[in-house]
Design a protein around this motif. Structure first.
Motif, PDB file in Angstrom:
ATOM      1  N   GLY A 105       0.796  -1.222   0.000  1.00 55.04           N
ATOM      2  CA  GLY A 105       0.000   0.000   0.000  1.00 55.04           C
ATOM      3  C   GLY A 105       0.827   1.270   0.000  1.00 55.04           C
ATOM      4  O   GLY A 105       0.284   2.366  -0.021  1.00 55.04           O
ATOM      5  N   VAL A 106       2.140   1.108  -0.003  1.00 56.11           N
ATOM      6  CA  VAL A 106       2.998   2.289  -0.075  1.00 56.11           C
ATOM      7  C   VAL A 106       4.006   2.091  -1.193  1.00 56.11           C
ATOM      8  O   VAL A 106       4.710   1.098  -1.228  1.00 56.11           O
ATOM      9  N   SER A 107       4.010   3.008  -2.135  1.00 54.24           N
ATOM     10  CA  SER A 107       4.954   2.879  -3.226  1.00 54.24           C
ATOM     11  C   SER A 107       5.523   4.246  -3.586  1.00 54.24           C
ATOM     12  O   SER A 107       4.973   5.281  -3.230  1.00 54.24           O
ATOM     13  N   PHE A 108       6.630   4.218  -4.302  1.00 51.68           N
ATOM     14  CA  PHE A 108       7.289   5.459  -4.661  1.00 51.68           C
ATOM     15  C   PHE A 108       6.915   5.856  -6.081  1.00 51.68           C
ATOM     16  O   PHE A 108       7.014   5.053  -6.999  1.00 51.68           O
ATOM     17  N   ASP A 109       6.425   7.076  -6.223  1.00 55.34           N
ATOM     18  CA  ASP A 109       6.070   7.593  -7.531  1.00 55.34           C
ATOM     19  C   ASP A 109       7.287   8.339  -8.080  1.00 55.34           C
ATOM     20  O   ASP A 109       7.603   9.438  -7.640  1.00 55.34           O
ATOM     21  N   LYS A 110       7.972   7.688  -9.036  1.00 58.17           N
ATOM     22  CA  LYS A 110       9.222   8.264  -9.546  1.00 58.17           C
ATOM     23  C   LYS A 110       8.978   9.586 -10.258  1.00 58.17           C
ATOM     24  O   LYS A 110       9.767  10.513 -10.168  1.00 58.17           O
ATOM     25  N   ARG A 111       7.861   9.660 -10.978  1.00 58.53           N
ATOM     26  CA  ARG A 111       7.576  10.841 -11.776  1.00 58.53           C
ATOM     27  C   ARG A 111       7.372  12.060 -10.869  1.00 58.53           C
ATOM     28  O   ARG A 111       7.890  13.127 -11.105  1.00 58.53           O
ATOM     29  N   ARG A 112       6.597  11.845  -9.803  1.00 63.22           N
ATOM     30  CA  ARG A 112       6.313  12.960  -8.888  1.00 63.22           C
ATOM     31  C   ARG A 112       7.315  13.054  -7.753  1.00 63.22           C
ATOM     32  O   ARG A 112       7.291  13.991  -6.977  1.00 63.22           O
ATOM     33  N   GLN A 113       8.195  12.014  -7.659  1.00 64.97           N
ATOM     34  CA  GLN A 113       9.173  11.976  -6.566  1.00 64.97           C
ATOM     35  C   GLN A 113       8.490  12.057  -5.198  1.00 64.97           C
ATOM     36  O   GLN A 113       8.880  12.830  -4.336  1.00 64.97           O
ATOM     37  N   LYS A 114       7.421  11.272  -5.081  1.00 63.37           N
ATOM     38  CA  LYS A 114       6.698  11.268  -3.809  1.00 63.37           C
ATOM     39  C   LYS A 114       6.326   9.843  -3.430  1.00 63.37           C
ATOM     40  O   LYS A 114       6.210   8.983  -4.284  1.00 63.37           O
ATOM     41  N   GLU A 132       5.908  13.523   0.998  1.00 62.95           N
ATOM     42  CA  GLU A 132       7.346  13.742   0.757  1.00 62.95           C
ATOM     43  C   GLU A 132       8.137  12.657   1.475  1.00 62.95           C
ATOM     44  O   GLU A 132       9.148  12.189   0.992  1.00 62.95           O
ATOM     45  N   ASP A 133       7.613  12.309   2.616  1.00 64.72           N
ATOM     46  CA  ASP A 133       8.368  11.451   3.512  1.00 64.72           C
ATOM     47  C   ASP A 133       7.779  10.043   3.513  1.00 64.72           C
ATOM     48  O   ASP A 133       6.578   9.861   3.671  1.00 64.72           O
ATOM     49  N   LYS A 134       8.616   9.083   3.343  1.00 66.17           N
ATOM     50  CA  LYS A 134       8.156   7.706   3.303  1.00 66.17           C
ATOM     51  C   LYS A 134       7.486   7.292   4.614  1.00 66.17           C
ATOM     52  O   LYS A 134       6.462   6.605   4.615  1.00 66.17           O
ATOM     53  N   ALA A 135       8.055   7.725   5.717  1.00 66.81           N
ATOM     54  CA  ALA A 135       7.493   7.360   7.021  1.00 66.81           C
ATOM     55  C   ALA A 135       6.055   7.860   7.153  1.00 66.81           C
ATOM     56  O   ALA A 135       5.203   7.187   7.726  1.00 66.81           O
ATOM     57  N   ASP A 136       5.797   9.039   6.579  1.00 63.80           N
ATOM     58  CA  ASP A 136       4.444   9.589   6.639  1.00 63.80           C
ATOM     59  C   ASP A 136       3.486   8.732   5.821  1.00 63.80           C
ATOM     60  O   ASP A 136       2.351   8.489   6.218  1.00 63.80           O
ATOM     61  N   ALA A 137       3.948   8.304   4.646  1.00 62.50           N
ATOM     62  CA  ALA A 137       3.108   7.477   3.788  1.00 62.50           C
ATOM     63  C   ALA A 137       2.783   6.157   4.486  1.00 62.50           C
ATOM     64  O   ALA A 137       1.643   5.684   4.466  1.00 62.50           O
ATOM     65  N   ILE A 138       3.789   5.589   5.103  1.00 58.14           N
ATOM     66  CA  ILE A 138       3.584   4.319   5.811  1.00 58.14           C
ATOM     67  C   ILE A 138       2.608   4.522   6.971  1.00 58.14           C
ATOM     68  O   ILE A 138       1.688   3.729   7.186  1.00 58.14           O
ATOM     69  N   ALA A 139       2.783   5.636   7.670  1.00 59.07           N
ATOM     70  CA  ALA A 139       1.891   5.934   8.794  1.00 59.07           C
ATOM     71  C   ALA A 139       0.453   6.080   8.313  1.00 59.07           C
ATOM     72  O   ALA A 139      -0.476   5.576   8.951  1.00 59.07           O
ATOM     73  N   ALA A 140       0.285   6.750   7.180  1.00 60.08           N
ATOM     74  CA  ALA A 140      -1.057   6.964   6.648  1.00 60.08           C
ATOM     75  C   ALA A 140      -1.690   5.638   6.260  1.00 60.08           C
ATOM     76  O   ALA A 140      -2.859   5.367   6.538  1.00 60.08           O
ATOM     77  N   ARG A 141      -0.904   4.798   5.615  1.00 66.00           N
ATOM     78  CA  ARG A 141      -1.407   3.497   5.212  1.00 66.00           C
ATOM     79  C   ARG A 141      -1.781   2.648   6.452  1.00 66.00           C
ATOM     80  O   ARG A 141      -2.829   2.019   6.493  1.00 66.00           O
ATOM     81  N   GLN A 142      -0.933   2.677   7.440  1.00 62.46           N
ATOM     82  CA  GLN A 142      -1.207   1.874   8.632  1.00 62.46           C
ATOM     83  C   GLN A 142      -2.432   2.386   9.375  1.00 62.46           C
ATOM     84  O   GLN A 142      -3.213   1.611   9.900  1.00 62.46           O
ATOM     85  N   ALA A 143      -2.589   3.709   9.363  1.00 56.51           N
ATOM     86  CA  ALA A 143      -3.774   4.289  10.012  1.00 56.51           C
ATOM     87  C   ALA A 143      -5.028   3.856   9.264  1.00 56.51           C
ATOM     88  O   ALA A 143      -6.048   3.520   9.872  1.00 56.51           O
ATOM     89  N   ALA A 144      -4.957   3.858   7.936  1.00 54.94           N
ATOM     90  CA  ALA A 144      -6.105   3.451   7.125  1.00 54.94           C
ATOM     91  C   ALA A 144      -6.422   1.978   7.352  1.00 54.94           C
ATOM     92  O   ALA A 144      -7.587   1.580   7.418  1.00 54.94           O
ATOM     93  N   GLU A 145      -5.377   1.182   7.485  1.00 56.25           N
ATOM     94  CA  GLU A 145      -5.595  -0.247   7.768  1.00 56.25           C
ATOM     95  C   GLU A 145      -6.338  -0.433   9.079  1.00 56.25           C
ATOM     96  O   GLU A 145      -7.271  -1.226   9.170  1.00 56.25           O
ATOM     97  N   ARG A 146      -5.889   0.330  10.073  1.00 57.91           N
ATOM     98  CA  ARG A 146      -6.540   0.219  11.378  1.00 57.91           C
ATOM     99  C   ARG A 146      -8.000   0.630  11.275  1.00 57.91           C
ATOM    100  O   ARG A 146      -8.865   0.029  11.889  1.00 57.91           O
ATOM    101  N   LYS A 147      -8.237   1.657  10.457  1.00 57.93           N
ATOM    102  CA  LYS A 147      -9.584   2.210  10.367  1.00 57.93           C
ATOM    103  C   LYS A 147     -10.515   1.265   9.600  1.00 57.93           C
ATOM    104  O   LYS A 147     -11.646   1.034  10.003  1.00 57.93           O
ATOM    105  N   TYR A 148     -10.012   0.714   8.483  1.00 62.23           N
ATOM    106  CA  TYR A 148     -10.910  -0.027   7.593  1.00 62.23           C
ATOM    107  C   TYR A 148     -10.780  -1.546   7.717  1.00 62.23           C
ATOM    108  O   TYR A 148     -11.741  -2.262   7.507  1.00 62.23           O
ATOM    109  N   LEU A 149      -9.607  -2.003   8.041  1.00 60.70           N
ATOM    110  CA  LEU A 149      -9.403  -3.456   8.010  1.00 60.70           C
ATOM    111  C   LEU A 149      -9.412  -4.100   9.392  1.00 60.70           C
ATOM    112  O   LEU A 149      -9.443  -5.308   9.507  1.00 60.70           O
TER     113      LEU A 149
END
Ligand code: ZN
Length: 150
Positions: A105-114, A132-149
């Motif tokens: 659920g977390v991947s790097f967008d090379k084109r946008r560098q995000k 911008e920050d990978k840790a933030d993306a991971i945190a967001a994904r994990q929060a969404a997992e907690r919320k929905y899954l």
């Protein structure tokens, strides 16, 4: 000479006027005020009278914090950080690894560098945000997992 209105002892919002502090180059009198938060500050008398200044600055700080908290996206992210601090401690190796996060659920967008965090749930993306920050993306994904899954 501009007439000075004695404002000692008067109260303006959180501020109580203690004493005359001086004069601005433009002629406006300034007053030393005691704020309810404990700070003292020097304020332009005109700003006090028109109600422009009602605290040492603490009120604005509280308000901007409240506005920040009133924004659901920000609140969600701040909540994530709290959970993150408790539950998830990334190691440097995890964060360094490669372009890809290695986390579903977390991947790097090379084109946008995000970093993109996404979660597909019941036929739609409930999370699709870039960071911008990978840790933030991971945190967001994990929060969404907690919320929905969870
Ligand atoms: Zn204050």
């Amino acid at each position: 000479m501009t007439h000075i209105i004695d404002m000692t002892g008067r109260q303006f919002g959180r501020l109580t006027v203690i004493e005359r502090a001086g004069r601005r180059p433009n002629g406006n009198a300034t007053w030393r005020c005691q704020c309810t938060c404990g700070n003292t500050c020097v304020v332009d008398g005109h700003r006090l009278r028109v109600g422009e200044t009602t605290s040492c600055g603490c009120l604005q700080r509280e308000q901007s914090r409240r506005n920040l908290l009133a924004n659901p996206a920000t609140r969600k992210r701040m909540g994530d950080y709290h959970l993150l601090a408790k539950k998830w401690h990334p190691t440097t190796t995890e964060l360094r690894s490669s372009n890809q996060s290695g986390i579903t659920g977390v991947s790097f967008d090379k084109r946008r560098q995000k970093w993109i965090a996404h979660l597909y749930y019941k036929g739609r993306y409930v999370l699709n945000e870039s960071f911008e920050d990978k840790a933030d993306a991971i945190a967001a994904r994990q929060a969404a997992e907690r919320k929905y899954l969870a």
